[in-house]
Design a protein around this motif. Sequence first.
Motif, PDB file in Angstrom:
ATOM      1  N   ALA A   1       0.817  -1.216   0.000  1.00  0.00           N
ATOM      2  CA  ALA A   1       0.000   0.000   0.000  1.00  0.00           C
ATOM      3  C   ALA A   1       0.851   1.267   0.000  1.00  0.00           C
ATOM      4  O   ALA A   1       0.397   2.311  -0.449  1.00  0.00           O
ATOM      5  N   LEU A   2       2.084   1.184   0.489  1.00  0.00           N
ATOM      6  CA  LEU A   2       2.930   2.382   0.571  1.00  0.00           C
ATOM      7  C   LEU A   2       3.627   2.725  -0.736  1.00  0.00           C
ATOM      8  O   LEU A   2       3.790   3.891  -1.076  1.00  0.00           O
ATOM      9  N   ASN A   3       4.064   1.680  -1.476  1.00  0.00           N
ATOM     10  CA  ASN A   3       4.839   1.982  -2.685  1.00  0.00           C
ATOM     11  C   ASN A   3       4.246   1.400  -3.973  1.00  0.00           C
ATOM     12  O   ASN A   3       4.782   1.616  -5.054  1.00  0.00           O
ATOM     13  N   GLY A   4       3.160   0.649  -3.866  1.00  0.00           N
ATOM     14  CA  GLY A   4       2.496   0.113  -5.051  1.00  0.00           C
ATOM     15  C   GLY A   4       3.190  -1.068  -5.704  1.00  0.00           C
ATOM     16  O   GLY A   4       2.726  -1.590  -6.709  1.00  0.00           O
ATOM     17  N   LYS A   5       4.298  -1.520  -5.126  1.00  0.00           N
ATOM     18  CA  LYS A   5       5.021  -2.665  -5.693  1.00  0.00           C
ATOM     19  C   LYS A   5       4.396  -3.974  -5.216  1.00  0.00           C
ATOM     20  O   LYS A   5       3.754  -4.027  -4.168  1.00  0.00           O
ATOM     21  N   ASP A   6       4.615  -5.047  -6.003  1.00  0.00           N
ATOM     22  CA  ASP A   6       4.141  -6.370  -5.602  1.00  0.00           C
ATOM     23  C   ASP A   6       4.729  -6.735  -4.245  1.00  0.00           C
ATOM     24  O   ASP A   6       5.912  -6.482  -3.982  1.00  0.00           O
ATOM     25  N   LEU A   7       3.901  -7.328  -3.383  1.00  0.00           N
ATOM     26  CA  LEU A   7       4.420  -7.815  -2.108  1.00  0.00           C
ATOM     27  C   LEU A   7       5.479  -8.878  -2.370  1.00  0.00           C
ATOM     28  O   LEU A   7       5.341  -9.687  -3.287  1.00  0.00           O
ATOM     29  N   GLN A   8       6.513  -8.876  -1.575  1.00  0.00           N
ATOM     30  CA  GLN A   8       7.560  -9.887  -1.634  1.00  0.00           C
ATOM     31  C   GLN A   8       7.578 -10.578  -0.276  1.00  0.00           C
ATOM     32  O   GLN A   8       8.053 -10.021   0.708  1.00  0.00           O
ATOM     33  N   ILE A   9       7.047 -11.798  -0.235  1.00  0.00           N
ATOM     34  CA  ILE A   9       6.847 -12.510   1.014  1.00  0.00           C
ATOM     35  C   ILE A   9       7.879 -13.623   1.133  1.00  0.00           C
ATOM     36  O   ILE A   9       8.036 -14.441   0.236  1.00  0.00           O
ATOM     37  N   LYS A  10       8.568 -13.658   2.256  1.00  0.00           N
ATOM     38  CA  LYS A  10       9.594 -14.678   2.496  1.00  0.00           C
ATOM     39  C   LYS A  10       9.020 -15.905   3.205  1.00  0.00           C
ATOM     40  O   LYS A  10       9.311 -17.034   2.850  1.00  0.00           O
ATOM     41  N   ASN A  11       8.222 -15.676   4.251  1.00  0.00           N
ATOM     42  CA  ASN A  11       7.678 -16.753   5.081  1.00  0.00           C
ATOM     43  C   ASN A  11       6.161 -16.761   4.973  1.00  0.00           C
ATOM     44  O   ASN A  11       5.523 -15.711   5.077  1.00  0.00           O
ATOM     45  N   ILE A  12       5.590 -17.949   4.823  1.00  0.00           N
ATOM     46  CA  ILE A  12       4.142 -18.094   4.825  1.00  0.00           C
ATOM     47  C   ILE A  12       3.778 -19.113   5.896  1.00  0.00           C
ATOM     48  O   ILE A  12       4.341 -20.207   5.937  1.00  0.00           O
ATOM     49  N   LEU A  13       2.855 -18.728   6.756  1.00  0.00           N
ATOM     50  CA  LEU A  13       2.278 -19.656   7.724  1.00  0.00           C
ATOM     51  C   LEU A  13       0.816 -19.847   7.347  1.00  0.00           C
ATOM     52  O   LEU A  13       0.074 -18.868   7.214  1.00  0.00           O
ATOM     53  N   ILE A  14       0.422 -21.076   7.143  1.00  0.00           N
ATOM     54  CA  ILE A  14      -0.984 -21.403   6.935  1.00  0.00           C
ATOM     55  C   ILE A  14      -1.384 -22.209   8.153  1.00  0.00           C
ATOM     56  O   ILE A  14      -0.849 -23.297   8.386  1.00  0.00           O
ATOM     57  N   VAL A  15      -2.280 -21.647   8.960  1.00  0.00           N
ATOM     58  CA  VAL A  15      -2.610 -22.268  10.241  1.00  0.00           C
ATOM     59  C   VAL A  15      -4.106 -22.535  10.343  1.00  0.00           C
ATOM     60  O   VAL A  15      -4.935 -21.727   9.932  1.00  0.00           O
ATOM     61  N   GLU A  16      -4.401 -23.692  10.883  1.00  0.00           N
ATOM     62  CA  GLU A  16      -5.780 -24.109  11.066  1.00  0.00           C
ATOM     63  C   GLU A  16      -6.304 -23.520  12.376  1.00  0.00           C
ATOM     64  O   GLU A  16      -5.648 -23.620  13.415  1.00  0.00           O
ATOM     65  N   ALA A  17      -7.493 -22.892  12.295  1.00  0.00           N
ATOM     66  CA  ALA A  17      -8.110 -22.313  13.486  1.00  0.00           C
ATOM     67  C   ALA A  17      -9.626 -22.407  13.341  1.00  0.00           C
ATOM     68  O   ALA A  17     -10.161 -22.278  12.231  1.00  0.00           O
ATOM     69  N   ASN A  18     -10.303 -22.621  14.454  1.00  0.00           N
ATOM     70  CA  ASN A  18     -11.754 -22.713  14.425  1.00  0.00           C
ATOM     71  C   ASN A  18     -12.357 -21.381  13.980  1.00  0.00           C
ATOM     72  O   ASN A  18     -12.006 -20.332  14.497  1.00  0.00           O
ATOM     73  N   HIS A  19     -13.254 -21.439  12.982  1.00  0.00           N
ATOM     74  CA  HIS A  19     -13.965 -20.265  12.469  1.00  0.00           C
ATOM     75  C   HIS A  19     -15.443 -20.401  12.845  1.00  0.00           C
ATOM     76  O   HIS A  19     -16.017 -21.481  12.706  1.00  0.00           O
ATOM     77  N   LYS A  20     -16.047 -19.294  13.269  1.00  0.00           N
ATOM     78  CA  LYS A  20     -17.469 -19.296  13.593  1.00  0.00           C
ATOM     79  C   LYS A  20     -18.097 -18.056  12.964  1.00  0.00           C
ATOM     80  O   LYS A  20     -17.615 -16.937  13.191  1.00  0.00           O
ATOM     81  N   ILE A  21     -19.137 -18.244  12.150  1.00  0.00           N
ATOM     82  CA  ILE A  21     -19.851 -17.116  11.565  1.00  0.00           C
ATOM     83  C   ILE A  21     -20.670 -16.459  12.675  1.00  0.00           C
ATOM     84  O   ILE A  21     -21.410 -17.134  13.403  1.00  0.00           O
ATOM     85  N   ILE A  22     -20.518 -15.120  12.805  1.00  0.00           N
ATOM     86  CA  ILE A  22     -21.120 -14.437  13.951  1.00  0.00           C
ATOM     87  C   ILE A  22     -22.285 -13.512  13.590  1.00  0.00           C
ATOM     88  O   ILE A  22     -22.950 -12.999  14.494  1.00  0.00           O
TER      89      ILE A  22
END
Length: 114
Positions: A26-47
């Motif tokens: 959002a600050l410079n308009g460049k593509d995000l460059q991501i080094k680490n990705i965590l995909i974590v399972e968590a309970n979701h509840k529609i509220i």
Amino acid sequence: NNVTYKYSSSTKQFQRIQNGIVAKDALNGKDLQIKNILIVEANHKIIDSYGRRAIDIEHGGKGFYIVDGKYESIEWKNVDGRIIPNTLDGTEIKLSPGQTWINFVPSLNDVTIK
């Protein structure tokens, strides 16, 4: 939402693509460059009727840690408000220097890693 991460072996970073659109800084308009990705399972509840969700980020669970084009299964926990990834034998994983992106999913069964 359909989120994809595309790995570049030349930059050793990931690009985040959501519903076909490349995520930008959002600050410079460049593509995000991501080094680490965590995909974590968590309970979701529609509220509510808008479909907003309460996500349990307090109790930890299973997940994946993705870095340098490779992944491993992990266990995660919340320590003083920080999501901490651990190897399956309980050793804390030291994240590589660089941007980290955390994705909370209701089920790891919905995740495809190629």
